[in-house]
Scaffold this active site. Structure first.
Site, PDB file in Angstrom:
ATOM      1  N   ASP A 142       2.868   2.008  -5.282  1.00  0.00           N
ATOM      2  CA  ASP A 142       1.853   1.003  -4.971  1.00  0.00           C
ATOM      3  C   ASP A 142       1.436   0.164  -6.176  1.00  0.00           C
ATOM      4  OD1 ASP A 142       1.664   1.277  -2.254  1.00  0.00           O
ATOM      5  OD2 ASP A 142       0.040   2.745  -2.315  1.00  0.00           O
ATOM      6  N   SER A 191      -3.044  13.419  -0.830  1.00  0.00           N
ATOM      7  CA  SER A 191      -3.252  11.981  -0.976  1.00  0.00           C
ATOM      8  C   SER A 191      -2.870  11.331   0.346  1.00  0.00           C
ATOM      9  CB  SER A 191      -2.373  11.435  -2.110  1.00  0.00           C
ATOM     10  OG  SER A 191      -2.467  10.026  -2.158  1.00  0.00           O
TER      11      SER A 191
END
Length: 399
Positions: free
Chosen positions: A124, A176
């Site tokens: 990301d 996560s």
């Protein structure tokens, strides 16, 4: 005058601790939180309040879910884009839309900096920064995970506790997670050990096939030039349709995958992805497309879709190549209009009817009977020519 930094804010562990960390480590800085709502199942009022309570001077919570659907999700459906043949790109498709919003807010606020909470090992960070670079290369990026002394999610939880910031993550459930309208992903914790079967209580969207509805259900999805428009004859707005198909997938245990993938940054990672509606839409689109696109175009499209998926995964949405491939995909979809009926049951999707407006399939030609356009005797000459290279090779090699 304080410098302004726009923070990509979700209200989760990483971004929640980023606000006090920025204020502790940068003099005269004003943190402006920006949360792009791409359909994640969060109370946006709570996210807004939490941002301010954590120290942000201002917070933007904007619903960009329709742009998410019409810009990137539609493109992915038309291409049937996947990464490494399995991952339906749920996180990857949302990042260019969120990053675009960050740049827009930075321009509105006159901010020179954008900050994100992406880890230094993840994809990301590249996706956010590639989009920012493409839209405004003058904006500087602050990436705390590449700077601070926090080394793990356990450290991050300790930091949150020390600063009185409430977070959902615990050291017992250290996963996560990323959620949006298209999917939910879960990584970390015991999943990182490949010998472990993942625990089914981590699912946020789906039930298991064993827990799924015991009664099969039929669904009809109408596509217009490759874009889903109707469910069971009812025309729906983009977000509404995705939500409705998601509900079907959840109910029937569809769309759960457990994969080891190759990250852009060079390592392998394991993730559990839930994409219930997306899995149904991809399959329905594939069924319709099989009747509507000629062989050469379809086969070439399938090869190009691999690259398209890689570009999305790598954060290169705003690249010229992605634009060119999408234009090609749009061209292939000109005839992909009609309804597909599917049967949903215990994690499976079965074709139950194709009702294409202009199919290339013609029963009178494809059946085993005689046809005006196909004479069985013609096949003999075709086979003679088609196999000629094989015969020549065999003769030359003395077979």
């Amino acid at each position: 005058m304080k410098e302004k930094v726009v923070l990509a804010y979700s209200g989760g562990l990483d971004t929640s601790i980023t606000i006090p960390w920025l204020k502790e480590n940068y003099d005269d800085i004003e943190v402006i939180a920006c949360c792009g709502n791409v359909g994640q199942d969060d109370n946006m009022e709570d996210v807004y309040k939490k941002a301010l309570e954590s120290g942000a001077s201002k917070a933007y919570v904007d619903d960009i879910s329709e742009e998410f659907v019409t810009t990137t999700i539609y493109a992915a459906i038309k291409a049937e884009a996947k990464y490494e043949g399995k991952y339906l790109l749920g996180t990857s498709l949302a990042r260019p839309i969120i990053a675009k919003k960050l740049v827009e807010v930075a321009h509105k606020e006159g901010a020179k900096y954008i900050c994100h909470g992406c880890t230094g090992k993840g994809n990301d960070q590249v996706r956010f920064e590639a989009t920012i670079a493409a839209l405004d290369p003058t904006i500087k990026v602050i990436a705390p995970w590449r700077i601070w002394d926090i080394k793990s999610r356990e450290d991050a939880i300790d930091y949150a506790n020390e600063h009185g910031i409430k977070v959902k993550a615990t050291k017992e459930k250290i996963y996560s997670e990323d959620a949006n309208l298209w999917h939910v992903s879960t990584e970390g914790g015991d999943i990182e050990h490949l010998e472990n079967e993942h625990k089914e209580d981590i699912y946020k969207e789906c039930v298991t096939p064993e827990q799924a509805c015991d009664t099969p259900e039929y669904a009809e999805i109408y596509f217009e030039k490759g874009v889903p428009k109707k469910l069971n004859g009812v025309e729906m707005a983009p977000v509404e349709l995705i939500q409705a198909v998601n509900a079907l997938g959840k109910k029937h245990g569809i769309g759960i995958i457990d994969i080891v993938e190759n990250r852009l940054v060079g390592m392998k990672s394991r993730g559990i992805y839930e994409t219930p509606g997306g899995t149904i839409l991809y399959e329905a689109h594939n069924i319709l497309e099989s009747a509507c696109i000629d062989k050469e175009t379809l086969h070439f499209k399938q090869r190009v879709a691999i690259k398209f998926g890689e570009l999305i995964y790598d954060g290169l949405w705003y690249s010229k190549l992605r634009e060119a491939i999408e234009a090609f995909m749009d061209c292939t979809q000109e005839n992909v209009t009609g309804t597909v009926k599917v049967k949903l049951y215990k994690g499976n999707i079965k074709p139950a009817g194709i009702f294409a407006d202009s199919p290339l399939y013609d029963e009178s030609i494809s059946s085993f009977g005689n046809s005006e356009y196909y004479d069985h005797h013609d096949a003999e000459g075709f086979i003679n020519l088609f196999t000629l290279p094989l015969k020549i090779r065999a003769m030359k090699e003395g077979k």
